[in-house]
Design an enzyme around this catalytic site. Structure first.
Site, PDB file in Angstrom:
ATOM      1  N   ASP A  30       0.851  -1.186   0.000  1.00 56.85           N
ATOM      2  CA  ASP A  30       0.000   0.000   0.000  1.00 56.85           C
ATOM      3  C   ASP A  30       0.885   1.233   0.000  1.00 56.85           C
ATOM      4  OD1 ASP A  30      -3.246   0.334   0.891  1.00 56.85           O
ATOM      5  OD2 ASP A  30      -1.999   2.116   1.023  1.00 56.85           O
ATOM      6  N   LYS A  35      -0.606   3.391   7.266  1.00 58.09           N
ATOM      7  CA  LYS A  35      -1.436   2.186   7.269  1.00 58.09           C
ATOM      8  C   LYS A  35      -0.562   0.937   7.325  1.00 58.09           C
ATOM      9  CE  LYS A  35      -5.031   2.027   4.472  1.00 58.09           C
ATOM     10  NZ  LYS A  35      -5.881   1.814   3.252  1.00 58.09           N
ATOM     11  N   LEU A 248     -34.528  -9.988   1.692  1.00 57.51           N
ATOM     12  CA  LEU A 248     -35.951  -9.633   1.678  1.00 57.51           C
ATOM     13  C   LEU A 248     -36.352  -8.954   2.983  1.00 57.51           C
ATOM     14  CD1 LEU A 248     -38.000 -12.511  -0.028  1.00 57.51           C
ATOM     15  CD2 LEU A 248     -37.461 -10.232  -0.908  1.00 57.51           C
ATOM     16  N   GLN A 249     -35.382  -8.335   3.663  1.00 54.94           N
ATOM     17  CA  GLN A 249     -35.684  -7.624   4.902  1.00 54.94           C
ATOM     18  C   GLN A 249     -35.965  -6.158   4.577  1.00 54.94           C
ATOM     19  OE1 GLN A 249     -32.836  -9.835   4.750  1.00 54.94           O
ATOM     20  NE2 GLN A 249     -34.345 -11.323   5.447  1.00 54.94           N
ATOM     21  N   GLY A 255     -26.964   0.521   1.353  1.00 54.34           N
ATOM     22  CA  GLY A 255     -25.874   1.493   1.345  1.00 54.34           C
ATOM     23  C   GLY A 255     -24.558   0.757   1.238  1.00 54.34           C
ATOM     24  N   CYS A 258     -20.629  -1.094  -2.096  1.00 52.45           N
ATOM     25  CA  CYS A 258     -20.857  -1.915  -3.296  1.00 52.45           C
ATOM     26  C   CYS A 258     -22.168  -1.634  -4.012  1.00 52.45           C
ATOM     27  CB  CYS A 258     -20.787  -3.398  -2.925  1.00 52.45           C
ATOM     28  SG  CYS A 258     -19.126  -3.944  -2.464  1.00 52.45           S
TER      29      CYS A 258
END
Length: 439
Positions: A30, A35, A248-249, A255, A258
């Site tokens: 990275d 990090k 199906l909830q 959000g 993805c």
């Protein structure tokens, strides 16, 4: 096998750790030195249950390392995983700046024929483009394999070892066989296909799941007007094996990193080939409206939100993550502030991230009791266990007005009524008002 993974976000870090766990020697690279320094001490830059224990275990075993110097670590590797971000642009298309930068780094660093494995979510056709892009900058032979990820934040460590399938897309049979060998240790079915198909599988999968969410939310809105209970409807639908109960909830929309990005990107891909993907546009529009559902109901209860103290229970886009990207909470807070409300938030891990967005415009509470204190309404935004386990008496004892709007169907309507709480939940009907509140 020696493997290099470029990028230490959700995808890159989980991928690198998992490959080390099944026996490969992995170095994660990275450009962020801070990090990398933390990762070398087994401190994860992301909140993901179980990840730090695996990092520490594999560092100690000598199979996992972290570096900022791609050129020095790629010397002994003929396989490089590319797992950098592809954020969306204003028009919904994917920004390939980071992936091109990483691809240039690969071309300038390798010293042998190399297989580049693309974990990043990229538009259809990008992998062919990347092969040409890298090949022009190096004398060594480049093979590209598309290996999209299907990890869910909060349970990514579980998912990487218990996935439904591993998708490998390539036009190079030798490269496919190499990747199949690398992934054998996961003991997960491997599906081999062409590059374009692998790219489309990722977008199509996420778009379909997003469609299920928007669909059930639309059904929930109809239930409120017809007297149905969305929980019963969802359960009855999910018992059909052709439909299934997953995603199906009903609630206040999807959000995260993805679904919002991938639905927009897929819509942009369709436009680029002159196809009107009306269905996916409807999914996107329905989700935007659903994210403000609780505020809409709150406005129907209080004619004026100016000066009202509103508590948000949870701000992460889902439990077990500190990710607030495209979270309904941010949209809700913006609208509440626009209406002059005073906003307090509580979240077990994501409060600091939301505070970084809004600063002193919101109050961050350390406890549930604090966020509820003197509140005129509480909005359930994220179904953390800490929120599910709230004693109902806290609503009546702490709040100025015990008004609870449940965006995640956490509580039981009858129990809330018996506790003296004015309660609303998505898909179960109108706000239950026990005593008139005069403004």
């Amino acid at each position: 096998m020696n493997i290099v993974v470029i990028g230490t976000g959700y995808v890159g870090l989980v991928t690198g750790v998992a490959l080390a766990e099944i026996g490969h020697d992995v170095c994660c690279v990275d450009i962020d030195a801070n990090k990398v320094a933390k990762l070398q001490k087994a401190i994860s830059p992301i909140y993901e249950p179980g990840i730090e224990a695996l990092i520490e275990k594999n560092i100690e075993a000598g199979r996992l390392s972290f570096s900022t110097d791609l050129k020095s670590v790629v010397v002994d590797s003929s396989v490089v995983y590319l797992a950098v971000g592809t954020p969306q642009k204003q028009d919904g298309s994917a920004n390939l700046d980071y992936i091109e930068e990483a691809a240039t780094g690969i071309a300038q660093s390798i010293n042998q024929d190399t297989v580049v494995v693309v974990k990043s979510t990229v538009p259809v056709g990008t992998n062919h483009y990347l092969k040409e892009y890298i090949q022009k900058q190096t004398p060594y032979q480049i093979s590209i394999v598309s290996n999209p990820e299907f990890l869910r934040e909060g349970v990514a460590v579980h998912d990487v070892f218990h996935g439904d399938r591993i998708v490998l897309g390539a036009d190079d049979e030798v490269a496919l066989e190499k990747l199949e060998m690398i992934n054998q240790g996961f003991h997960i079915p491997i599906f081999k296909t062409g590059l374009e198909s692998a790219e489309m599988i990722k977008y199509a999968s996420n778009a379909f799941l997003a469609t299920k969410i928007s669909f059930i939310n639309e059904i929930a809105n109809i239930c409120e007007k017809t007297g149905g209970d969305i929980r019963e409807v969802s359960k009855g639908m999910g018992m059909d094996s052709r439909i299934g109960s997953a995603f199906l909830q009903a609630g206040i929309g999807y959000g995260g990193s993805c679904f919002p990005k991938d639905t927009l990107a897929l819509n942009h891909i369709a436009k680029n080939v002159d196809y009107d993907f009306g269905l996916i546009q409807s999914v996107i529009d329905a989700n935007k409206a659903q994210q403000l559902k609780l505020v809409k109901v709150l406005k129907s209860h209080y004619s004026d939100l100016n000066g009202k103290q509103i508590a948000l229970l949870g701000v992460a886009f889902k439990p077990e993550t500190d990710d607030i990207r495209e979270a309904a909470s941010e949209v809700i807070i913006e609208e509440l502030l626009r209406c002059g409300a005073k906003v307090s938030i509580f979240d077990p891990v994501a409060s600091a991230n939301m505070k970084a967005v809004f600063g002193n415009k919101i109050h961050v509470a350390d406890t549930i009791s604090e966020v509820l204190l003197q509140a005129d309404a509480a909005l359930v935004v994220t179904e953390w266990n800490e929120i599910k386990n709230i004693q109902l008496a806290e609503f009546t004892s702490q709040m100025n007005h015990p008004v609870v709007l449940d965006g995640r169907l956490v509580f039981d309507k009858l129990e809330m009524k018996q506790a003296g709480v004015s309660y609303y939940s998505v898909g179960t009907g109108e706000l239950q008002i026990n005593e008139p509140i005069y403004i």
